[in-house]
Write a protein that holds these residues in place. Structure first.
Motif, short mmCIF file in Angstrom:
data_model
loop_
_atom_site.label_atom_id
_atom_site.label_comp_id
_atom_site.label_asym_id
_atom_site.label_seq_id
_atom_site.Cartn_x
_atom_site.Cartn_y
_atom_site.Cartn_z
N HIS A 32 0.84 -1.20 0.00
CA HIS A 32 0.00 0.00 0.00
C HIS A 32 0.88 1.25 0.00
CE1 HIS A 32 -3.82 -2.02 1.00
NE2 HIS A 32 -3.10 -2.82 1.77
N CYS A 50 -5.98 3.93 0.12
CA CYS A 50 -7.24 3.22 -0.12
C CYS A 50 -8.12 3.19 1.12
CB CYS A 50 -6.97 1.80 -0.64
SG CYS A 50 -6.22 0.70 0.58
N CYS A 82 -1.69 -2.93 -4.08
CA CYS A 82 -3.10 -2.57 -3.91
C CYS A 82 -3.55 -1.77 -5.13
CB CYS A 82 -3.27 -1.75 -2.65
SG CYS A 82 -4.92 -1.02 -2.47
N PRO A 83 -4.54 -2.25 -5.86
CA PRO A 83 -4.97 -1.53 -7.06
C PRO A 83 -5.58 -0.16 -6.74
CG PRO A 83 -6.43 -3.38 -6.63
CD PRO A 83 -5.29 -3.48 -5.67
N ASP A 84 -6.20 -0.04 -5.57
CA ASP A 84 -6.80 1.25 -5.20
C ASP A 84 -5.73 2.30 -4.88
OD1 ASP A 84 -9.38 0.22 -5.56
OD2 ASP A 84 -9.47 -0.48 -3.49
N CYS A 85 -4.68 1.89 -4.15
CA CYS A 85 -3.57 2.82 -3.88
C CYS A 85 -2.88 3.20 -5.18
CB CYS A 85 -2.57 2.18 -2.91
SG CYS A 85 -3.12 2.08 -1.20
N ALA A 87 -4.15 3.33 -8.16
CA ALA A 87 -5.01 4.23 -8.93
C ALA A 87 -4.91 5.66 -8.42
CB ALA A 87 -6.46 3.74 -8.88
N VAL A 88 -4.83 5.83 -7.10
CA VAL A 88 -4.71 7.19 -6.53
C VAL A 88 -3.38 7.81 -6.93
CG1 VAL A 88 -4.53 8.49 -4.38
CG2 VAL A 88 -6.27 6.71 -4.60
#
Length: 91
Positions: A32, A50, A82-85, A87-88
């Motif tokens: 992350h 995330c 982490c794909p969400d981290c 993406a940010v």
């Protein structure tokens, strides 16, 4: 990049290897990124990008600012980023 790389670790697994501290090894479950704590650039903030709590996470030794132009995460852990981290960071 001002974010700090942190690792979400699995629970300790007995390895039986004498060099493993306490006979247990913790594997990285997810990589992350987290913002620094307010007023303390060297400390990890309370939540990842995330939204996960960083309290039980381990800070990575290698940080993005140490290696400009390379990915923000260690390349050997690309499969568990982490794909969400990610993406940010990419926005």
């Amino acid at each position: 990049m001002t974010e700090i790389v942190v690792y979400e670790l699995d629970k300790p697994v007995a390895t039986g290897a004498p060099e493993a501290p306490g006979g247990a090894e913790r594997r990285v479950r997810t990589v992350h990124a987290a913002p620094p704590a307010p007023g303390a650039s060297g400390e990890t903030g309370p939540r990842t990008l995330c939204g996960k709590d960083t309290f039980a996470m381990a800070r990575a030794r290698r940080q993005p600012s140490d290696h400009p132009g390379e990915p923000w995460y260690p390349e050997e852990l690309a499969s568990v980023v982490c794909p969400d981290c990610a993406a940010v960071i990419e926005t």
